[in-house]
Design a protein around this motif. Structure first.
Motif, mmCIF file in Angstrom:
data_model
loop_
_atom_site.group_PDB
_atom_site.id
_atom_site.type_symbol
_atom_site.label_atom_id
_atom_site.label_comp_id
_atom_site.label_asym_id
_atom_site.label_seq_id
_atom_site.Cartn_x
_atom_site.Cartn_y
_atom_site.Cartn_z
ATOM 1 N N UNK A 72 -1.866 11.169 2.219
ATOM 2 C CA UNK A 72 -1.415 10.437 1.519
ATOM 3 C C UNK A 72 -0.006 9.497 2.045
ATOM 4 N N UNK A 73 0.680 10.031 3.095
ATOM 5 C CA UNK A 73 1.979 9.981 3.767
ATOM 6 C C UNK A 73 1.389 8.422 3.730
ATOM 7 N N UNK A 74 0.466 7.789 4.962
ATOM 8 C CA UNK A 74 0.033 7.227 5.406
ATOM 9 C C UNK A 74 -0.064 5.674 3.816
ATOM 10 N N UNK A 75 -0.534 6.154 3.048
ATOM 11 C CA UNK A 75 -0.771 5.545 1.582
ATOM 12 C C UNK A 75 0.504 5.106 1.002
ATOM 13 N N UNK A 79 2.061 1.508 1.292
ATOM 14 C CA UNK A 79 2.905 0.959 -0.468
ATOM 15 C C UNK A 79 1.612 1.110 -1.033
ATOM 16 N N UNK A 80 0.568 1.586 -0.728
ATOM 17 C CA UNK A 80 -0.320 1.446 -1.920
ATOM 18 C C UNK A 80 -0.360 2.418 -2.475
ATOM 19 N N UNK A 99 -0.637 4.360 -8.621
ATOM 20 C CA UNK A 99 -1.349 3.390 -7.244
ATOM 21 C C UNK A 99 -0.865 2.177 -7.694
ATOM 22 N N UNK A 100 -0.206 1.259 -6.504
ATOM 23 C CA UNK A 100 -0.048 0.281 -7.079
ATOM 24 C C UNK A 100 -0.718 -1.061 -6.604
ATOM 25 N N UNK A 101 -1.433 -1.533 -8.015
ATOM 26 C CA UNK A 101 -2.639 -1.976 -7.970
ATOM 27 C C UNK A 101 -2.030 -3.643 -7.582
ATOM 28 N N UNK A 106 -3.938 -7.920 -2.963
ATOM 29 C CA UNK A 106 -3.621 -8.312 -1.883
ATOM 30 C C UNK A 106 -4.338 -8.041 -0.559
ATOM 31 N N UNK A 107 -5.081 -6.927 -0.823
ATOM 32 C CA UNK A 107 -6.439 -6.245 0.277
ATOM 33 C C UNK A 107 -7.719 -7.458 -0.332
#
Length: 292
Positions: A72-75, A79-80, A99-101, A106-107
């Motif tokens: 979770x920290x990685x995401x 910024x996801x 969630x930052x959609x 952008x992915x």
């Protein structure tokens, strides 16, 4: 066929998302996405869901809490996932997630560019492929309301705790208070603290013991708690009265504790024995030497 392939609902995995984020991260993100679709919590113009790491571990039992926290920290850093704290109690550190959609768009994920609405609908409609815990919107709404009610009423319990000499409320005690309010009620938790004050035992261990006793006895109201306390006082009074009667029937020497023991005879020392022997022999000699 193995029951392991039939009895549990599998997780929903989007291959393209797993390809972009890696498998583990995509599983967690999809689960957060599911909860956001059934959540009714809106803050700062966004829908949020909340969960503790213990609850995440229940949903992902094959991972440790440390692994879940790391993923979770990685995401979060990417910024996801956006986290916040909208708990009513400041000391409650339960994380809230959304969630930052836009970042996800952008992915260039297929489920993010042109088919976002379709994938969102898919996550809600295909609940047979989710690990919703609990598994229905009705259940989660009920749980959320119960949780919010417990948080809202806890403040008066904290106030009583601090104003009556129980000390500082640590995060552990705060969580314990919160759980007892949820399991019994605010009124019973305060009543248990009143009992502790009356017995000059201002510590949370004593309060917990009282609450456990009431829980075992299925006590649900303050009235029932008072009845149980009164019954206990009557039993104590009866026992004290019985002890007094038994004491009055005791003989005076036992009641007063004046049981006398015979002291063991002292052994004669060697010097005393020799002295008395010599005196005896001297008397015999004197007797023999007397004229007849």
């Amino acid at each position: 066929m193995s029951k392991l392939l039939l009895d549990e609902k599998p997780l929903l995995i989007i291959p393209s998302l797993a390809k972009k984020l890696r498998l583990n991260e995509s599983i967690i993100l999809q689960q957060i996405h599911y909860w956001l679709q059934v959540s009714s919590h809106t803050y700062e113009g966004h829908t949020w869901m909340y969960n503790t790491y213990d609850k995440w571990a229940e949903q992902f039992p094959w991972w440790s809490k440390a692994t879940i926290r790391r993923l979770i920290t990685k995401m979060e850093k990417l910024g996801i996932i956006v986290t916040g704290n909208f708990n009513k109690m400041k000391m409650d550190k339960t994380k809230w997630y959304r969630i930052n959609y836009e970042i996800l768009d952008d992915m260039s994920s297929p489920c993010a560019q042109n088919e976002q609405s379709r994938c969102s609908k898919l996550a809600v409609e295909e609940q047979t492929l989710s690990t919703a815990i609990p598994e229905s919107t009705t259940e989660i709404t009920s749980d959320n309301k119960k949780e919010e009610a417990a948080q809202a009423t806890a403040s008066s319990v904290y106030h009583f705790f601090e104003q009556n000499g129980f000390g500082t409320i640590s995060p552990y005690i705060a969580e314990s208070i919160h759980n007892w309010i949820r399991d019994l009620s605010e009124e019973l938790v305060i009543e248990a603290m009143k009992t502790a004050v009356e017995n000059n035992s201002r510590n949370w261990r004593y309060v917990s013991a009282v609450l456990k006793d009431w829980s075992v006895k299925k006590i649900k109201t303050v009235k029932e708690a008072h009845a149980a306390q009164e019954a206990f006082r009557k039993r104590q009074s009866h026992n004290r009265k019985g002890n007094k009667i038994r004491k009055e029937l005791m003989p005076d020497w036992l009641k007063e504790g004046e049981v006398k023991e015979t002291k063991p005879s002292q052994q004669m020392s060697t010097e005393q024995f020799e002295r008395e022997r010599e005196e005896l022999l001297q008397r015999i000699r004197n007797y023999k030497e007397k004229p007849k």
